[in-house]
Design an enzyme around this catalytic site. Structure first.
Site, PDB file in Angstrom:
ATOM      1  N   ILE A  97      63.356 -38.513 -20.261  1.00 45.00           N
ATOM      2  CA  ILE A  97      64.187 -38.192 -19.102  1.00 45.00           C
ATOM      3  C   ILE A  97      65.618 -37.934 -19.553  1.00 45.00           C
ATOM      4  CG2 ILE A  97      64.996 -38.975 -16.840  1.00 45.00           C
ATOM      5  CD1 ILE A  97      61.983 -38.685 -17.008  1.00 45.00           C
ATOM      6  N   GLY A 128      60.893 -34.484  -8.895  1.00 46.38           N
ATOM      7  CA  GLY A 128      61.546 -34.343 -10.199  1.00 46.38           C
ATOM      8  C   GLY A 128      61.251 -35.555 -11.058  1.00 46.38           C
ATOM      9  N   GLU A 129      62.183 -35.879 -11.945  1.00 50.30           N
ATOM     10  CA  GLU A 129      62.061 -37.025 -12.847  1.00 50.30           C
ATOM     11  C   GLU A 129      60.966 -36.847 -13.898  1.00 50.30           C
ATOM     12  OE1 GLU A 129      61.363 -40.621 -10.623  1.00 50.30           O
ATOM     13  OE2 GLU A 129      63.158 -40.374  -9.369  1.00 50.30           O
ATOM     14  N   GLY A 130      60.295 -35.701 -13.930  1.00 47.74           N
ATOM     15  CA  GLY A 130      59.119 -35.573 -14.778  1.00 47.74           C
ATOM     16  C   GLY A 130      57.880 -36.176 -14.141  1.00 47.74           C
TER      17      GLY A 130
END
Length: 334
Positions: free
Chosen positions: A69, A301-303
């Site tokens: 991240i 988001g955030e992966g």
């Protein structure tokens, strides 16, 4: 490693290792001998063969995935493009570090190592409606932060991000690289209202309008963000280490788009994990020529979407590598 320049990164993008053709051929042959009807595992079969090519083994496995991240702040938030203040980026980084975010849970379920790299959160990029978001040196430093964050031991990489205002930067990158109108690329991000959406489109139009003709890394410097550059650097480092990559949502894909615009083969080691609910992500995946594995309406988001897909890729590898062949199982029909 000594500090790298944008020209160093241009050279790295131009000279990329390829997948292991022999491993892919071996995996394809093995797939044809497994105890199942041909094609019965659908896309899992292609995922396993893709993974084999980048891991260099006809029996690939996912044993050490990494979720990396990156966090950055954006000066363009001064244009009223986000529903949240920039302070949220710092607060969410602390949440990541303490294990409290959604992506922490998804990484844990996937057995992934999770790293968090905060990029000068006290010094946002410049407001790209008035000038370049980053200097060449700042862009190179952010790319290198991503490059350095990739674990040599990883066998699958998920780059993720946090940065209030970064859907606006992602939209500007996509508009600069692929054309269309600003409205084609902007979405509601964290939940802006109609007026906020109009402000985003205006900011993208002004930012891209003053870019002029630039190469992809110049576009990244002009309208991008540190965390977007870092994701591009991580994806590039993964390629040089032959680590396969799962791409997350719109912002992660905008980072990947910079690399593909510079070298059409730059994303051969990448697979789209999912298509998000962010309005332009599907359009961007089409431009990247990537078919998503999942469509679950995610937009965090955030992966997070890519972290969720780790277990899909692991399952593909386990079926391919652990299943018996007809000969091994003594089953007729092979």
């Amino acid at each position: 490693m000594p500090a790298m320049t944008l020209d160093d990164f241009r050279a790295l993008i131009a000279d990329l290792p390829s997948a292991d053709g022999a491993a892919m051929a071996g995996a394809l042959s093995r797939n044809g001998q497994l105890t199942k009807p041909p094609g019965s595992l659908g896309r899992l079969e292609g995922v396993a063969i893709w993974l084999a090519g980048w891991q260099g083994s006809e029996k690939p496995r996912v044993l050490a995935p990494q979720v990396a991240i990156f966090a950055g702040n954006h000066g363009v938030v001064a244009q009223g493009v986000s529903a949240f203040p920039a302070e949220v980026t710092v607060q969410m980084v602390a949440n990541f570090q303490h294990g409290g975010a959604a992506v922490n849970q998804l990484a844990r379920v996937a057995g992934a190592a999770m790293t968090v790299t905060a990029l000068e959160l006290d010094r946002p990029t410049a407001d790209f409606t008035a000038g370049d978001a980053m200097t060449a040196d700042e862009t190179a430093a952010a790319l290198q932060a991503g490059w350095d964050a990739v674990l040599d031991s990883a066998d699958l990489l998920v780059p993720g991000e946090m940065g209030i205002g970064n859907t606006t930067s992602a939209a500007a990158i996509a508009h600069a690289l692929y054309g269309g109108t600003p409205e084609d690329w902007v979405g509601r991000g964290t939940g802006v209202d109609d007026q906020g959406l109009a402000r985003k489109a205006s900011a993208v139009a002004r930012g891209v309008g003053r870019l002029g003709t630039r190469d992809p890394l110049g576009v990244l410097a002009g309208v991008g963000g540190r965390e977007i550059a870092a994701m591009a650097g991580a994806i590039l480092r993964a390629r040089h280490l032959r680590i396969p990559v799962l791409l997350d949502g719109f912002i992660a894909c905008s980072a990947a788009a910079v690399l593909q615009a510079a070298n059409p083969q730059a994303l051969d080691h990448c697979m789209a994990a999912h298509v998000s609910a962010e309005a332009a992500h599907g359009r961007l995946l089409t431009a990247l020529r990537k078919e998503p594995l999942l469509n679950l309406g995610l937009r965090l988001g955030e992966g997070s979407g890519a972290a969720l897909a780790i277990n899909i890729v692991r399952a593909a590898a386990e079926c391919h590598s652990g299943m018996a062949t007809f000969a091994e199982a003594g089953v007729a029909g092979g």
